[in-house]
Design an enzyme around this catalytic site. Structure first.
Site, mmCIF file in Angstrom:
data_model
loop_
_atom_site.group_PDB
_atom_site.id
_atom_site.type_symbol
_atom_site.label_atom_id
_atom_site.label_comp_id
_atom_site.label_asym_id
_atom_site.label_seq_id
_atom_site.Cartn_x
_atom_site.Cartn_y
_atom_site.Cartn_z
ATOM 1 C CD GLU A 1 31.363 34.596 8.189
ATOM 2 O OE1 GLU A 1 31.361 34.086 7.053
ATOM 3 O OE2 GLU A 1 31.399 33.928 9.251
ATOM 4 C CE LYS A 2 28.514 29.854 11.839
ATOM 5 N NZ LYS A 2 29.917 29.576 12.102
ATOM 6 N N GLY B 1 36.310 35.358 5.312
ATOM 7 C CA GLY B 1 37.515 34.568 4.998
ATOM 8 C C GLY B 1 37.230 33.083 4.970
ATOM 9 N N GLY B 2 36.331 32.638 5.865
ATOM 10 C CA GLY B 2 35.929 31.235 5.868
ATOM 11 C C GLY B 2 37.042 30.286 6.250
ATOM 12 C CB CYS C 1 39.976 29.253 2.251
ATOM 13 S SG CYS C 1 41.391 29.856 1.343
ATOM 14 N N GLY D 1 22.629 33.535 9.509
ATOM 15 C CA GLY D 1 21.562 33.649 8.514
ATOM 16 C C GLY D 1 20.732 32.388 8.378
ATOM 17 N N GLY E 1 43.507 9.429 9.558
ATOM 18 C CA GLY E 1 43.087 9.853 8.216
ATOM 19 C C GLY E 1 44.273 10.407 7.452
ATOM 20 N NE ARG F 1 36.463 21.621 6.321
ATOM 21 C CZ ARG F 1 36.765 22.287 7.440
ATOM 22 N NH1 ARG F 1 37.805 21.926 8.177
ATOM 23 N NH2 ARG F 1 36.046 23.325 7.815
ATOM 24 C CG HIS G 1 67.905 21.957 -19.933
ATOM 25 N ND1 HIS G 1 67.661 20.763 -19.291
ATOM 26 C CD2 HIS G 1 69.242 22.167 -19.881
ATOM 27 C CE1 HIS G 1 68.811 20.259 -18.879
ATOM 28 N NE2 HIS G 1 69.783 21.091 -19.221
HETATM 29 P P1 NAI Z 1 39.670 13.511 3.148
HETATM 30 O O1 NAI Z 1 38.333 13.019 2.845
HETATM 31 O O2 NAI Z 1 40.547 14.063 2.068
HETATM 32 O O3 NAI Z 1 40.517 12.358 3.863
HETATM 33 C C1 NAI Z 1 40.053 11.696 5.007
HETATM 34 C C2 NAI Z 1 40.773 10.380 5.108
HETATM 35 O O4 NAI Z 1 40.426 9.770 6.340
HETATM 36 C C3 NAI Z 1 40.397 9.398 4.026
HETATM 37 O O5 NAI Z 1 41.576 8.914 3.432
HETATM 38 C C4 NAI Z 1 39.650 8.302 4.764
HETATM 39 O O6 NAI Z 1 39.827 7.028 4.199
HETATM 40 C C5 NAI Z 1 40.290 8.378 6.132
HETATM 41 N N1 NAI Z 1 39.480 7.852 7.220
HETATM 42 C C6 NAI Z 1 38.146 8.049 7.436
HETATM 43 N N2 NAI Z 1 37.769 7.433 8.570
HETATM 44 C C7 NAI Z 1 38.881 6.837 9.088
HETATM 45 C C8 NAI Z 1 39.150 6.063 10.241
HETATM 46 N N3 NAI Z 1 38.178 5.757 11.102
HETATM 47 N N4 NAI Z 1 40.417 5.631 10.461
HETATM 48 C C9 NAI Z 1 41.405 5.920 9.579
HETATM 49 N N5 NAI Z 1 41.212 6.634 8.480
HETATM 50 C C10 NAI Z 1 39.960 7.117 8.232
HETATM 51 O O7 NAI Z 1 39.454 14.591 4.305
HETATM 52 P P2 NAI Z 1 40.430 15.636 5.000
HETATM 53 O O8 NAI Z 1 41.866 15.321 4.757
HETATM 54 O O9 NAI Z 1 39.942 15.729 6.395
HETATM 55 O O10 NAI Z 1 40.092 16.981 4.226
HETATM 56 C C11 NAI Z 1 38.763 17.483 4.217
HETATM 57 C C12 NAI Z 1 38.457 18.175 2.906
HETATM 58 O O11 NAI Z 1 39.261 19.314 2.755
HETATM 59 C C13 NAI Z 1 38.742 17.277 1.709
HETATM 60 O O12 NAI Z 1 37.737 17.454 0.766
HETATM 61 C C14 NAI Z 1 40.040 17.789 1.184
HETATM 62 O O13 NAI Z 1 40.195 17.597 -0.215
HETATM 63 C C15 NAI Z 1 39.970 19.267 1.544
HETATM 64 N N6 NAI Z 1 41.312 19.743 1.748
HETATM 65 C C16 NAI Z 1 42.068 20.013 0.663
HETATM 66 C C17 NAI Z 1 43.366 20.407 0.817
HETATM 67 C C18 NAI Z 1 44.178 20.666 -0.378
HETATM 68 O O14 NAI Z 1 43.638 20.747 -1.466
HETATM 69 N N7 NAI Z 1 45.475 20.792 -0.234
HETATM 70 C C19 NAI Z 1 43.999 20.566 2.127
HETATM 71 C C20 NAI Z 1 43.112 20.218 3.191
HETATM 72 C C21 NAI Z 1 41.840 19.839 2.989
#
Ligand code: NAI
Length: 456
Positions: free
Chosen positions: A31-32, A36-37, A39, A111, A176, A263, A436
């Protein structure tokens, strides 16, 4: 010679390391940073700590609704930041202790795959090779941006920076409206920032059910978020006083822009070139039954894996699948068909399995049942009745997917996880009685309706 060397100590990597203990395997974890990464250090945990602060603030602000007189609350941003950090530190400390207890050797360095194991580059530039029979790549992901929005950590930031803001921004644009964008919009608006949320596609949380997106959209607007969907933004114009975000013929002026457009896998420089590991736009292809890459003995888990959700809990399950195959030669595949996805906004949205559209695209003849929370006693008590439940079943067949938007949806979705995972018929699931008064009764009502015998 180790049994396993793991590159990356996030949920995928550390789950693999911890699970290997069940089989008495000898493990090294490279791990660099700190274990925890994303998350623990820059994602789920710190984000939920901030969301909880926002929820407490919101609850106290609205105490009068419930007959409780409270002074108008103020946010002590510094105290909230310190609390977020103490939660992170506690969990990271606990994880480091557990890894030590399980005799996992943690090696601080970067790594890179080499023949026979992994070469580690240390901070001083020196290198050494850790020899191992099996390798697990668990190097995770990093925020990506869009043209005209290079991260500077000040005016243009990623969620990494936003989780450590030292003071509350007055005016924020969020690009986004996926999970990250919506969660930050929800928490910042709840705490009183001016928030502009831009989404290129035609709904917030694209990919989730439109009914849930509408619930969330309404809630965000009620908090004061300016939600703009189907809108692309032009390049940011940074000045001394802030950032101008152009869109169409218009623009907004804010203090900071949070870019949340997805991401990217962190697979550069880890020695994949020239190996049989199949890589596509940085993501690694694996056999989903085993998490094995195209290179014998080399596995990949977590956010680097192609075609699967980037979720901590998916990473845990993938780490378990990889170690099971290493230790036993048998498979314990991740049940991707029933992995819950929760967006921790206020209100929360939880989903599992296929959406209606995904089910139709997959060729199913579907039956859809929806039930609002307007008449649910516990939701009325909590003054939070805007939610909805949506079930998708195969016609005369089992449940294929479910979505809940509303208070506690992130917990409630798990009963539907079992129903979808076990391919229950709506009538089989409806035979169980919900307590309920609970918000979960909305699910019971929806199941009864889906079985053709609604109650209320
Ligand atoms: P995401 O892929 O879920 O959402 C990115 C959003 O940005 C999309 O709706 C896309 O249409 C929009 N977008 C892309 N380019 C754009 C632009 N130029 N202008 C406007 N909108 C644009 O990615 P997000 O929210 O960054 O999360 C990254 C990853 O982390 C995802 O896989 C997500 O599921 C995960 N994550 C999960 C969480 C949870 O389960 N609660 C919380 C945070 C992240």
């Amino acid at each position: 010679m180790r049994d396993i060397v793991i590159i990356g100590g996030g949920p995928g990597g550390y789950a693999a390391a911890l699970y290997a203990h069940n089989f008495g395997l000898d493990v090294a974890l490279i791990e660099k940073d700190t274990v925890g990464g994303t998350c623990l250090l820059r994602g789920c945990i710190p984000a939920k700590a901030w969301l909880h602060t926002a929820e407490v603030f919101h609850t106290v602000s609205h105490a009068g609704t419930f007959g409780v007189i409270a002074e108008p609350p103020r946010v002590d941003w510094g105290a909230a930041l310190a609390r977020k950090q103490s939660v992170v530190d506690r969990l990271v400390g606990g994880l480091a202790g557990l890894l030590k207890q399980r005799n996992v050797e943690i090696i601080d360095g970067f790594g890179r795959l080499v023949d026979g194991g992994v070469e580690v580059t240390f901070d001083d530039g020196s290198t050494s090779v850790v020899e191992a029979r099996h390798t697990v790549i668990a190097t995770g992901s990093v925020p990506r941006s869009i043209p005209g929005y290079d991260f500077d950590g000040h005016r243009i930031v990623s969620s990494d920076h936003a989780l450590d803001w030292e003071s509350q921004p007055d005016r924020v644009a969020i690009i986004g409206a996926g999970a990250i964008g919506c969660e930050f919009a929800s928490l910042l608006a709840d705490m009183g920032s001016e928030v502009h949320l831009f989404e290129m596609l035609d709904q917030v949380v694209p990919g989730m059910e439109p009914e849930a997106a509408r619930v969330l959209n309404r809630a965000l607007k009620k908090k004061g978020v300016a939600v703009r969907t189907g809108v692309g933004v032009g390049p940011a114009e940074i000045s001394d006083s802030g950032v101008r975000v152009p869109f169409g013929d218009d623009a907004v002026e804010v203090d900071v822009v949070l870019v949340a457009v997805g991401r990217a896998p962190a697979t550069e420089g880890i020695g994949l070139e020239g190996t049989p590991v199949e890589v596509e736009r940085g993501f690694i292809h694996v056999d989903p039954a085993t998490m094995l890459t195209g290179r014998p003995g080399t596995y990949a888990v977590g956010d680097v894996v192609a075609g699967v959700p980037q979720l901590a809990h998916a990473g845990f399950a993938e780490g378990i699948a990889a170690v099971t195959h290493i230790a036993t030669g048998t498979t314990r595949p991740v049940m991707y068909s029933a992995i819950p996805l929760v967006v921790y906004t206020s209100p929360e949205v939880g989903a599992v399995g296929l959406t209606e559209q995904q089910a139709r695209d997959a060729g199913y003849e579907v039956e859809v049942t929806k039930h609002g929370m307007g008449g649910v006693g516990r939701a009325i008590i909590q003054d939070d009745t805007g939610g909805t439940v949506k079930l998708v079943a195969e016609k005369d067949g089992p449940l294929l997917g479910a979505t809940v938007a509303g208070p506690g949806a992130g917990e409630m979705i798990h009963e539907l996880m079992y129903a979808v995972g076990w391919e229950a018929l709506p009538s089989e699931a409806a035979a169980f009685v919900h307590a309920h008064p609970t918000v979960s009764e909305a699910i019971g009502e929806t199941l009864l309706a889906a079985s053709g015998t609604p109650l209320h």
